[in-house]
Design a protein around this motif. Structure first.
Motif, PDB file in Angstrom:
ATOM      1  N   MET A   1       0.848  -1.195   0.000  1.00 26.65           N
ATOM      2  CA  MET A   1       0.000   0.000   0.000  1.00 26.65           C
ATOM      3  C   MET A   1       0.878   1.238   0.000  1.00 26.65           C
ATOM      4  SD  MET A   1      -3.373  -0.578   2.351  1.00 26.65           S
ATOM      5  CE  MET A   1      -2.567  -0.886   3.889  1.00 26.65           C
ATOM      6  N   LYS A   2       0.282   2.307  -0.455  1.00 28.07           N
ATOM      7  CA  LYS A   2       1.031   3.556  -0.602  1.00 28.07           C
ATOM      8  C   LYS A   2       0.060   4.700  -0.318  1.00 28.07           C
ATOM      9  CE  LYS A   2       2.060   4.892  -4.797  1.00 28.07           C
ATOM     10  NZ  LYS A   2       2.485   4.759  -6.195  1.00 28.07           N
ATOM     11  N   PHE A   3       0.575   5.763   0.283  1.00 31.42           N
ATOM     12  CA  PHE A   3      -0.270   6.911   0.588  1.00 31.42           C
ATOM     13  C   PHE A   3       0.264   8.108  -0.192  1.00 31.42           C
ATOM     14  CE2 PHE A   3      -1.871  10.437   3.148  1.00 31.42           C
ATOM     15  CZ  PHE A   3      -3.156  10.005   3.434  1.00 31.42           C
ATOM     16  N   SER A  21      -6.398  16.822  -0.008  1.00 28.35           N
ATOM     17  CA  SER A  21      -6.852  15.577  -0.667  1.00 28.35           C
ATOM     18  C   SER A  21      -5.736  14.543  -0.553  1.00 28.35           C
ATOM     19  CB  SER A  21      -7.106  15.768  -2.165  1.00 28.35           C
ATOM     20  OG  SER A  21      -8.016  16.766  -2.418  1.00 28.35           O
ATOM     21  N   TYR A  22      -6.148  13.303  -0.358  1.00 27.87           N
ATOM     22  CA  TYR A  22      -5.171  12.206  -0.276  1.00 27.87           C
ATOM     23  C   TYR A  22      -5.715  10.979  -0.988  1.00 27.87           C
ATOM     24  CZ  TYR A  22      -4.009  14.801   4.022  1.00 27.87           C
ATOM     25  OH  TYR A  22      -3.709  15.769   4.944  1.00 27.87           O
ATOM     26  N   VAL A  23      -4.798  10.113  -1.377  1.00 31.66           N
ATOM     27  CA  VAL A  23      -5.201   8.823  -1.925  1.00 31.66           C
ATOM     28  C   VAL A  23      -4.460   7.715  -1.177  1.00 31.66           C
ATOM     29  CG1 VAL A  23      -4.751   7.348  -3.908  1.00 31.66           C
ATOM     30  CG2 VAL A  23      -5.961   9.471  -4.236  1.00 31.66           C
ATOM     31  N   LEU A  24      -5.221   6.731  -0.707  1.00 32.72           N
ATOM     32  CA  LEU A  24      -4.607   5.517  -0.162  1.00 32.72           C
ATOM     33  C   LEU A  24      -4.675   4.469  -1.272  1.00 32.72           C
ATOM     34  CD1 LEU A  24      -3.386   3.823   2.124  1.00 32.72           C
ATOM     35  CD2 LEU A  24      -5.697   3.393   2.961  1.00 32.72           C
ATOM     36  N   ASP A  25      -3.510   4.093  -1.762  1.00 34.56           N
ATOM     37  CA  ASP A  25      -3.422   3.187  -2.910  1.00 34.56           C
ATOM     38  C   ASP A  25      -3.440   1.743  -2.412  1.00 34.56           C
ATOM     39  OD1 ASP A  25      -2.531   1.579  -4.970  1.00 34.56           O
ATOM     40  OD2 ASP A  25      -1.064   3.026  -5.712  1.00 34.56           O
ATOM     41  N   ARG A 204      -2.177  -4.065   7.641  1.00 37.41           N
ATOM     42  CA  ARG A 204      -1.673  -2.728   7.967  1.00 37.41           C
ATOM     43  C   ARG A 204      -2.817  -1.823   8.406  1.00 37.41           C
ATOM     44  NH1 ARG A 204       1.444  -3.060   2.353  1.00 37.41           N
ATOM     45  NH2 ARG A 204      -0.258  -4.533   2.117  1.00 37.41           N
ATOM     46  N   LYS A 205      -2.447  -0.780   9.163  1.00 35.93           N
ATOM     47  CA  LYS A 205      -3.449   0.155   9.683  1.00 35.93           C
ATOM     48  C   LYS A 205      -3.021   1.587   9.335  1.00 35.93           C
ATOM     49  CE  LYS A 205      -4.925  -0.191  14.162  1.00 35.93           C
ATOM     50  NZ  LYS A 205      -5.188   0.204  15.585  1.00 35.93           N
ATOM     51  N   VAL A 206      -3.942   2.324   8.740  1.00 42.20           N
ATOM     52  CA  VAL A 206      -3.662   3.710   8.362  1.00 42.20           C
ATOM     53  C   VAL A 206      -4.760   4.598   8.929  1.00 42.20           C
ATOM     54  CG1 VAL A 206      -3.333   5.313   6.430  1.00 42.20           C
ATOM     55  CG2 VAL A 206      -2.557   2.941   6.213  1.00 42.20           C
ATOM     56  N   ALA A 207      -4.380   5.559   9.775  1.00 37.03           N
ATOM     57  CA  ALA A 207      -5.359   6.445  10.429  1.00 37.03           C
ATOM     58  C   ALA A 207      -5.243   7.849   9.835  1.00 37.03           C
ATOM     59  CB  ALA A 207      -5.085   6.488  11.928  1.00 37.03           C
ATOM     60  N   ASP A 297       2.805  18.450  -1.571  1.00 36.86           N
ATOM     61  CA  ASP A 297       1.964  17.880  -2.620  1.00 36.86           C
ATOM     62  C   ASP A 297       2.772  16.857  -3.421  1.00 36.86           C
ATOM     63  OD1 ASP A 297       0.363  19.845  -1.568  1.00 36.86           O
ATOM     64  OD2 ASP A 297      -0.372  20.537  -3.505  1.00 36.86           O
ATOM     65  N   TYR A 298       2.142  15.763  -3.744  1.00 40.05           N
ATOM     66  CA  TYR A 298       2.703  14.614  -4.482  1.00 40.05           C
ATOM     67  C   TYR A 298       3.624  13.729  -3.636  1.00 40.05           C
ATOM     68  CZ  TYR A 298       1.136  17.479  -8.403  1.00 40.05           C
ATOM     69  OH  TYR A 298       0.403  18.267  -9.242  1.00 40.05           O
ATOM     70  N   LEU A 299       3.770  14.031  -2.373  1.00 42.86           N
ATOM     71  CA  LEU A 299       4.592  13.141  -1.532  1.00 42.86           C
ATOM     72  C   LEU A 299       3.947  11.755  -1.499  1.00 42.86           C
ATOM     73  CD1 LEU A 299       6.884  12.691   0.622  1.00 42.86           C
ATOM     74  CD2 LEU A 299       5.214  13.353   2.347  1.00 42.86           C
ATOM     75  N   GLU A 300       4.771  10.728  -1.663  1.00 45.32           N
ATOM     76  CA  GLU A 300       4.281   9.355  -1.566  1.00 45.32           C
ATOM     77  C   GLU A 300       4.956   8.671  -0.398  1.00 45.32           C
ATOM     78  OE1 GLU A 300       3.373   8.293  -6.238  1.00 45.32           O
ATOM     79  OE2 GLU A 300       4.990   7.268  -5.175  1.00 45.32           O
ATOM     80  N   ILE A 301       4.154   8.035   0.428  1.00 44.07           N
ATOM     81  CA  ILE A 301       4.723   7.302   1.570  1.00 44.07           C
ATOM     82  C   ILE A 301       4.386   5.825   1.386  1.00 44.07           C
ATOM     83  CG2 ILE A 301       4.601   7.003   4.075  1.00 44.07           C
ATOM     84  CD1 ILE A 301       4.943   9.765   4.332  1.00 44.07           C
ATOM     85  N   THR A 302       5.399   4.990   1.360  1.00 46.23           N
ATOM     86  CA  THR A 302       5.115   3.562   1.227  1.00 46.23           C
ATOM     87  C   THR A 302       4.763   2.998   2.600  1.00 46.23           C
ATOM     88  OG1 THR A 302       7.444   3.128   1.478  1.00 46.23           O
ATOM     89  CG2 THR A 302       6.611   3.161  -0.765  1.00 46.23           C
ATOM     90  N   ILE A 303       3.900   2.012   2.588  1.00 45.11           N
ATOM     91  CA  ILE A 303       3.456   1.406   3.845  1.00 45.11           C
ATOM     92  C   ILE A 303       3.747  -0.085   3.747  1.00 45.11           C
ATOM     93  CG2 ILE A 303       1.499   1.208   5.449  1.00 45.11           C
ATOM     94  CD1 ILE A 303       0.129   3.409   3.624  1.00 45.11           C
ATOM     95  N   PRO A 304       4.967  -0.481   4.116  1.00 46.48           N
ATOM     96  CA  PRO A 304       5.322  -1.898   3.950  1.00 46.48           C
ATOM     97  C   PRO A 304       4.611  -2.792   4.966  1.00 46.48           C
ATOM     98  CG  PRO A 304       7.118  -0.710   4.981  1.00 46.48           C
ATOM     99  CD  PRO A 304       6.050   0.308   4.700  1.00 46.48           C
ATOM    100  N   ARG A 305       4.420  -4.039   4.571  1.00 44.22           N
ATOM    101  CA  ARG A 305       3.858  -5.029   5.491  1.00 44.22           C
ATOM    102  C   ARG A 305       4.952  -5.436   6.468  1.00 44.22           C
ATOM    103  NH1 ARG A 305      -0.760  -8.385   5.191  1.00 44.22           N
ATOM    104  NH2 ARG A 305      -1.643  -8.088   3.137  1.00 44.22           N
ATOM    105  N   ILE A 306       4.661  -5.356   7.740  1.00 44.69           N
ATOM    106  CA  ILE A 306       5.661  -5.760   8.719  1.00 44.69           C
ATOM    107  C   ILE A 306       5.429  -7.233   9.056  1.00 44.69           C
ATOM    108  CG2 ILE A 306       6.631  -5.260  11.022  1.00 44.69           C
ATOM    109  CD1 ILE A 306       6.778  -2.781   9.276  1.00 44.69           C
ATOM    110  N   SER A 307       6.378  -8.082   8.670  1.00 46.03           N
ATOM    111  CA  SER A 307       6.226  -9.509   8.966  1.00 46.03           C
ATOM    112  C   SER A 307       6.730  -9.796  10.377  1.00 46.03           C
ATOM    113  CB  SER A 307       7.029 -10.340   7.984  1.00 46.03           C
ATOM    114  OG  SER A 307       6.535 -10.123   6.699  1.00 46.03           O
ATOM    115  N   LEU A 308       6.047 -10.708  11.036  1.00 46.31           N
ATOM    116  CA  LEU A 308       6.483 -11.052  12.395  1.00 46.31           C
ATOM    117  C   LEU A 308       7.693 -11.979  12.334  1.00 46.31           C
ATOM    118  CD1 LEU A 308       3.039 -11.631  14.127  1.00 46.31           C
ATOM    119  CD2 LEU A 308       4.553  -9.680  14.362  1.00 46.31           C
TER     120      LEU A 308
END
Ligand SMILES: [Zn+2]
Ligand SMILES: [Zn+2]
Length: 308
Positions: A1-3, A21-25, A204-207, A297-308
């Motif tokens: 996922m990416k924000f 405005s934001y997009v959660l990809d 993942r959790k995005v607030a 504007d246009y900043l992209e934040i990656t949201i990696p899956r954290i594996s246990l």
């Protein structure tokens, strides 16, 4: 996922910042984007990204202030011409949103050629979209303003092939069948599939907050605890805690101090006021830890899956 940040400014647009405005990809996960807030200029911002409006199927409006909303009628009208014809759309937001959109579309003689559904949100609602659950929380602002918390479902663990081999099941298409079933039968015995899987991978959790004061209530903090990404407003970046509180907005260090009680991977501050120039921003950024981001504007934040 990416924000992706499509608008990072507060109140009125500047030459460098569009309003909110934001997009959660979640295209990789469920083949769609979640759009959060829809400011003026949203359509132009989308044109500079790879976001496809037809893949926006759910829109979440935090509150009805213009800097979060005035781009919505234009977006809805154009969406059909950008591949969205007949693709249903659901719009979540506070009471009054449907009335305003209906009136705007009617007055401008605009007709949508896809089904649209409005959902009036309230405090502590929970919605489900393709396995994701979305929680709402009523924040503290001059009008009703909501946070949306997007929770991805957990993913099944990996199949323990050594264990399967040890009971005599050789690698082959059967492995996939086993993974897709709750129990399986082999050599006269029934087995529980979960005993052959590693621990599930947490979702993942995005607030994503609408405008708000700093909130210290325990139920709020526990809702966002463990987030992979928290998006919070920071209308005040440099002191002025009392002023922020008085105007129902937040000050950055005050938010960080409040969140020292919870766990999170990354935090993104947005809703940045025009009164801070580049020089101010550099000084402020220099004080922050590496998991704290200031939106542009246009900043992209990656949201990696954290594996246990
Ligand atoms: Zn605002
Ligand atoms: Zn507001």
């Amino acid at each position: 996922m990416k924000f992706t940040v499509l608008g990072s400014g507060a109140g009125i647009p500047s030459r460098t910042r569009n309003t909110q405005s934001y997009v959660l990809d979640a295209v990789e996960e469920i083949n769609q984007y979640f759009l959060i807030d829809a400011s003026e200029g949203l359509q132009h911002r989308i044109l500079h990204t790879t976001v496809r409006p037809s893949k926006i199927k759910h829109v979440f409006i935090t509150h009805l202030h213009g800097d979060h909303l005035y781009g919505l009628p234009g977006f809805l009208s154009s969406r059909a011409h950008q591949g969205g014809e007949d693709i249903p759309l659901t719009v979540y937001g506070p009471p009054g949103l449907k009335e305003w959109i209906d009136l705007t579309l009617k007055t401008s003689n605009s007709h949508l050629n896809y089904p649209i559904q409005y959902i009036e949100v309230s405090h502590n609602d929970q919605y489900e979209v393709e396995g994701f659950t979305i929680d709402t929380y009523l924040l503290e602002h001059t009008i009703d303003s909501y946070m949306y918390v997007f929770n991805e479902p957990e993913k099944l663990g990996k199949l323990n092939t050594d264990k399967l081999k040890s009971i005599g099941i050789k690698p082959g298409p059967l492995y996939k069948e086993i993974k897709d079933s709750v129990t399986f039968w082999h050599d006269g015995k029934t087995y529980n599939t979960k005993n052959f899987l590693s621990a599930p991978v947490p979702g993942r959790k995005v607030a994503v907050h609408g405008d708000t004061r700093v909130i210290t209530q325990p139920d709020y903090l526990s809702l966002i605890d463990g987030s992979d990404l928290i998006v919070h407003e920071a209308t005040y970046l440099d002191g002025e805690i009392e002023k922020a509180h008085m105007y129902f907005h937040s000050e950055i260090q005050n938010v960080l101090q409040n969140f020292s009680q919870i766990q999170y991977q990354k935090i993104l501050f947005s809703h940045i006021s025009n009164r801070y120039d580049e020089e101010d921003m550099e000084i402020i950024k220099g004080r922050l830890n590496e998991n704290v981001f200031i939106a542009h504007d246009y900043l992209e934040i990656t949201i990696p899956r954290i594996s246990l």
